[in-house]
Scaffold this motif. Sequence first.
Motif, mmCIF file in Angstrom:
data_model
loop_
_atom_site.group_PDB
_atom_site.id
_atom_site.type_symbol
_atom_site.label_atom_id
_atom_site.label_comp_id
_atom_site.label_asym_id
_atom_site.label_seq_id
_atom_site.Cartn_x
_atom_site.Cartn_y
_atom_site.Cartn_z
ATOM 1 N N THR A 107 0.819 -1.220 0.000
ATOM 2 C CA THR A 107 0.000 0.000 0.000
ATOM 3 C C THR A 107 0.844 1.257 0.000
ATOM 4 O O THR A 107 0.569 2.221 -0.731
ATOM 5 C CB THR A 107 -0.938 0.002 1.216
ATOM 6 N N ALA A 108 1.911 1.276 0.805
ATOM 7 C CA ALA A 108 2.749 2.472 0.912
ATOM 8 C C ALA A 108 3.475 2.749 -0.407
ATOM 9 O O ALA A 108 3.546 3.902 -0.859
ATOM 10 C CB ALA A 108 3.753 2.303 2.050
ATOM 11 N N THR A 109 4.017 1.711 -1.034
ATOM 12 C CA THR A 109 4.725 1.889 -2.305
ATOM 13 C C THR A 109 3.773 2.354 -3.393
ATOM 14 O O THR A 109 4.092 3.242 -4.190
ATOM 15 C CB THR A 109 5.403 0.573 -2.728
ATOM 16 N N LYS A 110 2.590 1.759 -3.432
ATOM 17 C CA LYS A 110 1.592 2.157 -4.427
ATOM 18 C C LYS A 110 1.237 3.637 -4.274
ATOM 19 O O LYS A 110 1.170 4.384 -5.261
ATOM 20 C CB LYS A 110 0.342 1.287 -4.271
ATOM 21 N N ALA A 111 1.021 4.070 -3.023
ATOM 22 C CA ALA A 111 0.659 5.461 -2.766
ATOM 23 C C ALA A 111 1.803 6.402 -3.152
ATOM 24 O O ALA A 111 1.571 7.472 -3.740
ATOM 25 C CB ALA A 111 0.290 5.645 -1.297
ATOM 26 N N HIS A 112 3.032 6.004 -2.842
ATOM 27 C CA HIS A 112 4.194 6.832 -3.186
ATOM 28 C C HIS A 112 4.333 6.989 -4.698
ATOM 29 O O HIS A 112 4.532 8.104 -5.208
ATOM 30 C CB HIS A 112 5.465 6.219 -2.602
ATOM 31 N N LEU A 113 4.228 5.876 -5.420
ATOM 32 C CA LEU A 113 4.377 5.939 -6.867
ATOM 33 C C LEU A 113 3.246 6.730 -7.520
ATOM 34 O O LEU A 113 3.470 7.479 -8.478
ATOM 35 C CB LEU A 113 4.436 4.526 -7.449
ATOM 36 N N TYR A 114 2.037 6.572 -6.985
ATOM 37 C CA TYR A 114 0.916 7.326 -7.546
ATOM 38 C C TYR A 114 1.149 8.831 -7.397
ATOM 39 O O TYR A 114 1.007 9.594 -8.359
ATOM 40 C CB TYR A 114 -0.396 6.938 -6.866
ATOM 41 N N ASP A 119 2.427 14.022 -9.704
ATOM 42 C CA ASP A 119 3.138 15.299 -9.603
ATOM 43 C C ASP A 119 4.076 15.511 -10.790
ATOM 44 O O ASP A 119 4.166 16.621 -11.340
ATOM 45 C CB ASP A 119 3.934 15.360 -8.298
ATOM 46 N N ASN A 120 4.773 14.456 -11.189
ATOM 47 C CA ASN A 120 5.723 14.578 -12.291
ATOM 48 C C ASN A 120 5.035 14.816 -13.628
ATOM 49 O O ASN A 120 5.546 15.548 -14.482
ATOM 50 C CB ASN A 120 6.597 13.321 -12.370
ATOM 51 N N LEU A 121 3.871 14.212 -13.819
ATOM 52 C CA LEU A 121 3.170 14.409 -15.079
ATOM 53 C C LEU A 121 2.724 15.857 -15.271
ATOM 54 O O LEU A 121 2.564 16.319 -16.402
ATOM 55 C CB LEU A 121 1.966 13.464 -15.154
ATOM 56 N N ALA A 122 2.551 16.564 -14.176
ATOM 57 C CA ALA A 122 2.199 17.985 -14.278
ATOM 58 C C ALA A 122 3.333 18.794 -14.901
ATOM 59 O O ALA A 122 3.111 19.912 -15.391
ATOM 60 C CB ALA A 122 1.856 18.535 -12.900
ATOM 61 N N LEU A 123 4.553 18.247 -14.905
ATOM 62 C CA LEU A 123 5.720 18.949 -15.452
ATOM 63 C C LEU A 123 5.993 18.597 -16.912
ATOM 64 O O LEU A 123 6.882 19.173 -17.529
ATOM 65 C CB LEU A 123 6.966 18.627 -14.612
ATOM 66 N N ALA A 124 5.251 17.646 -17.462
ATOM 67 C CA ALA A 124 5.499 17.205 -18.837
ATOM 68 C C ALA A 124 4.927 18.187 -19.847
ATOM 69 O O ALA A 124 3.815 18.698 -19.678
ATOM 70 C CB ALA A 124 4.883 15.828 -19.060
ATOM 71 N N SER A 125 5.688 18.424 -20.908
ATOM 72 C CA SER A 125 5.156 19.211 -22.022
ATOM 73 C C SER A 125 4.167 18.386 -22.831
ATOM 74 O O SER A 125 3.193 18.919 -23.367
ATOM 75 C CB SER A 125 6.301 19.670 -22.929
#
Length: 345
Positions: A107-114, A119-125
């Motif tokens: 659960t913790a890893t899934k939440a971290h990756l999500y 957040d990172n996709l917000a930085l994609a052109s």
Amino acid sequence: MRSAAFAIPGDITTLTGGYIYERRLLEGLRGRGHDVQHIELGDTFPTPTDDHMACAIGALTALPPERALILDGLVYGSIDTAGLAQIRTPIVAMIHHPLALETGLDTATKAHLYKTERDNLALASHVLVPSPHTAQILTSDYAVPLEKITIAQPGTMRPPLPRMPTHPPLILSVGILHPRKGHDVLLAALSRLAHLDWRAAIVGSLHDPVYAEGLTEQLHALGLSDRVDLMGRVAQSELDQLYAEATLFTLATRYEGYGIVFDEALVRGLPIVTCATGAVPQTVPEEAGLLVAPDDASALSRAMETLLTDTKKRETMAKAALRAGNALPTWEDTARKASNVLERL
């Protein structure tokens, strides 16, 4: 034409659908005249060591602003967001499927990756995906605007060998030795077909050693050692031979963001038995495949038995598979879509 860098973790010759896609895309973009630099990042992504994380951020932030960056999804969904924000060049995220959807995560890893991937996709052109299924998930669950997404379906190549099914019938499965591919379910399903004449080959690179060891133990426990060949990675020429000899293709997958192996089966006119999960229903035409629920060995067994025993149905589905395979895009089509994205940045 726009110059670019394509950052990929580990060995680009690794035999998985994702690596095959990215290797072909790199070659295709270069073939269309783009100056594309291949950057090999650490092979521990998406759970990078501190050293691999630091090296990745250092290499990517050093890129000049005029060289666009295509960043593999294993890195994109797990790289430190603050480090990603330092990159000066426009970024194209290559997302095969969101990392949080991988099989077996706590659960913790899934939440971290999500959170990290969102957040990172917000930085994609821009974002490249292989299927409408992945595009839909990114818009609904990751807040990526649809206009920032391009679906660049994987291409196919014509098979080098004609079909020459062997006797007894060969059931072929291709997928890395990882729980998501469901080879344990396939073995359980095959054990229910002892009354029929067949042999099976499971081809796939070693990815999870513990899982692979469990498959070997399961194979012996079920008494299938003389009928099922757990082959690991094989040369492309040997894989082509297996596809040519096969009677049907099956993969008991628990999830696919696309599934290049299904296209490989279709272009060879192989009827398919697999699971209705992820992008599979969009990838495998209804008339060419029998889809069952994931983790249902009994249903998978019944579907395989249908195609092994009903010659007319199998031949009808084989013809449908070949028609669908002949209509699939080429790798040149895939590269053209990605090239258009680079030119529009």
